[in-house]
Design an enzyme around this catalytic site. Structure first.
Site, short mmCIF file in Angstrom:
data_model
loop_
_atom_site.label_atom_id
_atom_site.label_comp_id
_atom_site.label_asym_id
_atom_site.label_seq_id
_atom_site.Cartn_x
_atom_site.Cartn_y
_atom_site.Cartn_z
N ASP A 1 17.35 -21.84 92.94
CA ASP A 1 18.73 -22.29 92.80
C ASP A 1 19.57 -21.09 92.35
O ASP A 1 19.35 -20.54 91.27
CB ASP A 1 18.81 -23.42 91.78
CG ASP A 1 20.15 -24.13 91.79
OD1 ASP A 1 20.98 -23.83 92.67
OD2 ASP A 1 20.37 -24.99 90.91
N ASP B 1 22.99 -22.73 98.56
CA ASP B 1 22.51 -21.98 97.40
C ASP B 1 21.21 -22.48 96.79
O ASP B 1 20.84 -22.04 95.69
CB ASP B 1 23.60 -21.94 96.32
CG ASP B 1 23.93 -23.32 95.78
OD1 ASP B 1 23.59 -24.32 96.45
OD2 ASP B 1 24.53 -23.40 94.70
N GLU B 2 20.49 -23.35 97.46
CA GLU B 2 19.21 -23.77 96.91
C GLU B 2 18.26 -24.18 98.02
O GLU B 2 18.67 -24.58 99.11
CB GLU B 2 19.37 -24.91 95.89
CG GLU B 2 19.93 -26.19 96.46
CD GLU B 2 19.93 -27.32 95.44
OE1 GLU B 2 18.93 -27.47 94.71
OE2 GLU B 2 20.92 -28.05 95.40
#
Length: 353
Positions: free
Chosen positions: A8, A103-104
């Site tokens: 993350d 983003d993860e």
């Protein structure tokens, strides 16, 4: 035994902006819409979070909490490019990657021979690659399954690593607050608390038959999570489940008739997106979302095989009526797409009585 890493990125959009513009470092920073146009915060850095600023917060309210907050518009094309660079780093270590957003992502490194098969060392190497190559930081969780890895990645943020070994799982889930379990929202946590259920140990001690009677499949999922169980594999290819559009209005609307032209505009945005993801036009549900001036929101949905303009209008009127006279600040339209196989594990836990 699987070895799952959840990566993350730390305040991703804001971190990219601070990297690209050093003048933005070490000041409260948010990415979002302007106060004048009823903007909403998309994300913010940790300096801003210390003032209570959070994502999905109205920009005007965020500026009241933090008068020195710098708010800038996002650069989605840049974020998408950087996200691709991050995934290229993931691919150095495994081809079993399940992106969740820009983003993860989950990574399955169960069979990786790299770093002598150590998931912990692989996670450390990935974080170092991201830092060296992209000048960004990421937090990671390492665990035997996806559910635990996602929780673990949040425990040492920012720029941290948390490793949950198989022999630690039983003790970890016993003390885990239920609100930390993905799918347990605030209202669900309140309902469980009213039953005396606050931690994994509480659920383990509660009669399983009663949980299943009250919550059905969601109760079964809750039991499994509180035992540290999650059999979902890392899915390299994820099927899109829905398509939607929404708009925050420049000024509140006070009558449903005022919303009809905006409804038409939203439909014109929705149809091309639907065509891209469902060329045959088939859907399973369509719905309308309305957010009122007090930030309470409601969604009305109906099952239908084809999106219907008339149905959108009917749903809008029904949703509007729920406000009982309140003005409206946001409108949204959405459709749910047919799935090859509906997977209970991926749904929001429904713990309504």
């Amino acid at each position: 035994m699987r070895k799952i890493i959840h990566i993350d990125m730390d305040c991703f959009f804001a971190a990219v902006e601070m990297r690209d513009n050093p003048a933005l470092r070490h000041i409260p920073l948010a990415i979002g819409g302007s106060r004048d146009r009823r903007g909403v915060i998309a994300t913010c850095n940790y300096e801003a979070r210390r003032f209570g600023v959070r994502s999905a917060m109205a920009t005007a309210y965020a500026l009241r909490l933090c008068p020195t907050l710098t708010v800038i518009p996002g650069r989605m094309a840049v974020y998408q490019q950087v996200s691709g660079e991050i995934r290229a780093i993931f691919a150095r270590y495994t081809d079993r990657i399940e992106p969740l957003s820009l983003d993860e992502a989950y990574l399955d490194v169960s069979d990786s021979p790299l770093h002598r098969g150590s998931a912990t060392r692989i996670a450390e190497a990935i974080r170092e690659d991201i830092r060296r190559d992209l000048q960004l930081t990421a937090s990671a969780g390492v665990a035997p399954n996806k559910f635990l890895a996602k929780i673990a990645s949040d425990l040492n943020k920012p720029d941290g690593l948390f490793v949950l070994r198989p022999e630690q799982v039983a003790e970890f889930v016993a003390t885990l607050p239920l609100r930390k379990i993905p799918g347990i929202g605030e209202k669900s946590a309140q309902r469980l608390a009213a039953m005396g259920l606050h931690t994994g140990a509480d659920v383990q001690a509660y009669p399983a038959s009663e949980l299943l009677r009250l919550f059905g499949k969601s109760g079964q999922m809750l039991l499994e999570r509180c035992r540290g169980q999650d059999e979902r594999p890392v899915e390299v290819s994820r099927v899109r489940k829905s398509v939607g559009v929404e708009v925050t209005l420049p000024a509140d609307l006070t009558a449903v008739e005022q919303a009809i032209p905006i409804l038409v505009q939203l439909e014109q945005q929705l149809w091309p997106r639907l065509q891209r993801h469902a060329p045959d036009g088939r859907i399973v549900r369509q719905g309308v979302k309305v957010k009122f001036a007090d930030f309470q929101q409601t969604t009305v949905e109906r099952s239908t095989p084809r999106a219907d303009t008339g149905l959108f209008l009917a749903l809008l009127r029904e949703a509007w009526a729920r406000g009982e006279g309140k003005s409206v600040r946001l409108l949204g339209l959405g459709v749910s797409l047919p799935q090859p196989e509906e997977k209970t594990e991926e749904r929001q836990l429904s713990l309504a009585f």
